[in-house]
Enzyme design. Structure first.
Site, PDB file in Angstrom:
ATOM      1  CB  ALA A   1      51.339 -28.773 136.512  1.00  0.00           C
TER       2      ALA A   1
ATOM      3  CE1 TYR B   1      43.992 -24.547 128.360  1.00  0.00           C
ATOM      4  CE2 TYR B   1      43.751 -22.377 129.340  1.00  0.00           C
ATOM      5  CZ  TYR B   1      44.133 -23.686 129.437  1.00  0.00           C
ATOM      6  OH  TYR B   1      44.674 -24.151 130.607  1.00  0.00           O
TER       7      TYR B   1
ATOM      8  CG  ASP C   1      64.067 -12.807  97.550  1.00  0.00           C
ATOM      9  OD1 ASP C   1      65.060 -13.174  98.196  1.00  0.00           O
ATOM     10  OD2 ASP C   1      63.029 -13.496  97.428  1.00  0.00           O
TER      11      ASP C   1
HETATM   12  C1  SPV Z   1      60.437 -15.675 100.998  1.00  0.00           C
HETATM   13  O1  SPV Z   1      59.584 -15.224 101.763  1.00  0.00           O
HETATM   14  O2  SPV Z   1      61.528 -15.127 100.827  1.00  0.00           O
HETATM   15  C2  SPV Z   1      60.187 -16.921 100.259  1.00  0.00           C
HETATM   16  C3  SPV Z   1      58.839 -17.284  99.901  1.00  0.00           C
HETATM   17  O3  SPV Z   1      61.142 -17.572  99.921  1.00  0.00           O
HETATM   18  S1  SPV Z   1      58.561 -16.751  98.285  1.00  0.00           S
HETATM   19  O4  SPV Z   1      58.673 -15.304  98.274  1.00  0.00           O
HETATM   20  O5  SPV Z   1      57.248 -17.191  97.926  1.00  0.00           O
HETATM   21  O6  SPV Z   1      59.572 -17.337  97.419  1.00  0.00           O
HETATM   22 MG    MG Z   2      62.978 -16.585 100.001  1.00  0.00          MG
END
Ligand code: SPV
Ligand code: MG
Length: 434
Positions: A13, A46, A207
């Site tokens: 529903a 499911y 990063d």
């Molecule tokens: C990311 O994906 O940017 C993370 C996880 O922070 S790690 O790369 O493991 O730090």
């Molecule tokens: Mg990260």
């Protein structure tokens, strides 16, 4: 009412339409109509979680003419509820004769036979005019507010909530639409991890926060536009305390469900790098202040704050991780992400064992990038509620692209590479143009 036959009508529903009302009308002819209303977690077994939650669906059904009683069906398996009620009849749409529900249907027939109960099947029809396209449904139901709250609902209705990284809209669409039936189980990814690593790398940056927050939020916006699943945003260390309220407000307004903030300071480096400087660990006090600031800034408590602990990454011990987990939990974190870069889950399991017993326990998050042999069932057993596959789609895409590029160079034509790429027709039609 006492002598009337019991008619069991199982229902989700979610989007109520005339098909549902027809079934209820039909059931009424046989006797007392008992609607078995599936809980969110029963539905999650499911198919995708319903658009509106159990309480809201219950309120709607309570007011529908012809229903005598509503009972909660909290598993997709019917054994428990049917054995309890032992209805004379069960009414169901005939759409369960094939596909993932087929086996459940066979089981129900067997069960009903025990007390001579009968299954009545009605043609599953949805009138044309109520057939909504996916986009219509998304437009009606996925306001940023409802999108934000879906993660909380998933956490309370699933054994484990599965996130995978998306770094652009096309990977977002893949995560949005992929679903499989495998080993008699319906499976999908529940949400999108907006990873600082894959976001940076796909923009050709390291990063280390060179890809600034506003750029990350802009690209996230494009992903959010074409998807509806919950998003967990990796905010690195969240920047300065003073910046946090603006980040939270921005994310919440977009419809993001949660932010992960890690307890590192100084020039950021990815957690999976081997050598890390212990001095780069934030003080417990300062990080708690960040969490408190984040909690205060959010408009809704459905927006979740994930505190990410880097003790193991920085070579510190279990005691340090636990001390931080308790402090962050007390400061208001909704979930604790315990990170690790070793190849086995032993660090995070040792942590989980202790933290589960703490009076400040909060649901835990795992990112099994280096300890990828760990299974979801082991994580569930140790009390983890979210698993994040943090970088896998980008890692899959790069070698696939490189292979094709190398082969074109080798063959000085693209014909041989055709077998490794999708057809032009598919690429043209994978995104509907209406
Ligand atoms: C990311 O994906 O940017 C993370 C996880 O922070 S790690 O790369 O493991 O730090
Ligand atoms: Mg990260």
């Amino acid at each position: 009412m006492k002598n009337l036959k019991k008619i069991y009508v199982p229902m989700g529903a979610d989007i109520l339409h005339s098909g549902h009302l027809n079934i209820i009308k039909k059931a009424k002819k046989y006797g007392k109509v008992i609607v078995g209303l599936f809980t969110d977690s029963a539905i999650g077994e499911y198919k995708r979680l319903p658009l509106i939650n159990y309480k809201q669906r219950f309120e709607i059904m309570k007011n529908i003419k012809g229903i005598d009683e509503i009972v909660k069906q909290d598993t997709w398996d019917y054994s428990k509820i049917l054995n309890k009620i032992k209805p004379e009849y069960i009414i169901h749409g005939d759409d369960w004769k094939s596909g993932i529900q087929k086996e459940t249907r066979n089981k129900v027939i067997k069960l009903m036979n025990k007390w001579n109960g009968k299954l009545i099947e009605v043609p599953y029809t949805i009138e044309e005019k109520i057939k909504l396209g996916k986009n219509d449904i998304a437009n009606i139901f996925f306001s940023p507010e409802t999108r934000v709250s879906r993660l909380k609902r998933l956490i309370s209705s699933k054994k484990i909530v599965r996130f995978i990284e998306s770094h652009n809209p096309i990977t977002g669409l893949l995560v949005e639409n992929l679903k499989i039936n495998y080993k008699k189980e319906y499976r999908e990814f529940d949400g999108i991890w907006s990873s600082s690593l894959t976001d940076s790398v796909s923009n050709g940056k390291p990063d280390n926060q060179s890809l600034e927050l506003s750029a990350r939020i802009n690209s996230l916006n494009n992903i959010m536009e074409v998807t509806t699943k919950p998003v967990l945003f990796d905010a690195d260390n969240g920047g300065r305390v003073e910046h946090i309220p603006y980040t939270i407000k921005n994310l919440e307004r977009l419809g993001v469900s949660a932010i992960a903030i890690e307890d590192k300071i100084g020039l950021k480096s990815n957690s999976l790098f081997k050598v890390q400087n212990k001095d780069n660990h934030d003080s417990v006090e300062n990080f708690c202040l960040k969490i408190q600031t984040a909690c205060k800034a959010r408009r809704s408590e459905d927006f979740l704050i994930v505190a990410r602990i880097e003790s193991f990454i920085l070579g510190k011990n279990l005691k340090d991780a636990l001390k931080r987990a308790e402090a962050y939990s007390k400061a208001g974190a909704d979930l604790i992400l315990i990170h690790s870069k070793i190849e086995s889950p032993k660090e995070i399991f040792a942590f989980a064992k202790k933290f589960k017993r703490s009076k400040h326990y909060k649901p835990m998050v795992a990112v099994p990038s280096t300890y990828s042999k760990v299974s979801e069932s082991e994580l569930i057993k140790h009390g983890f509620k979210i698993v994040i596959y943090a970088n896998h789609l980008l890692r899959a895409a790069y070698p696939a692209m490189e292979k094709v590029a190398v082969n074109i160079l080798k063959d000085k034509r693209s014909s041989e590479a055709e077998k490794d790429i999708i057809s032009i027709k598919k690429i043209l039609t994978m995104i509907p143009s209406n």
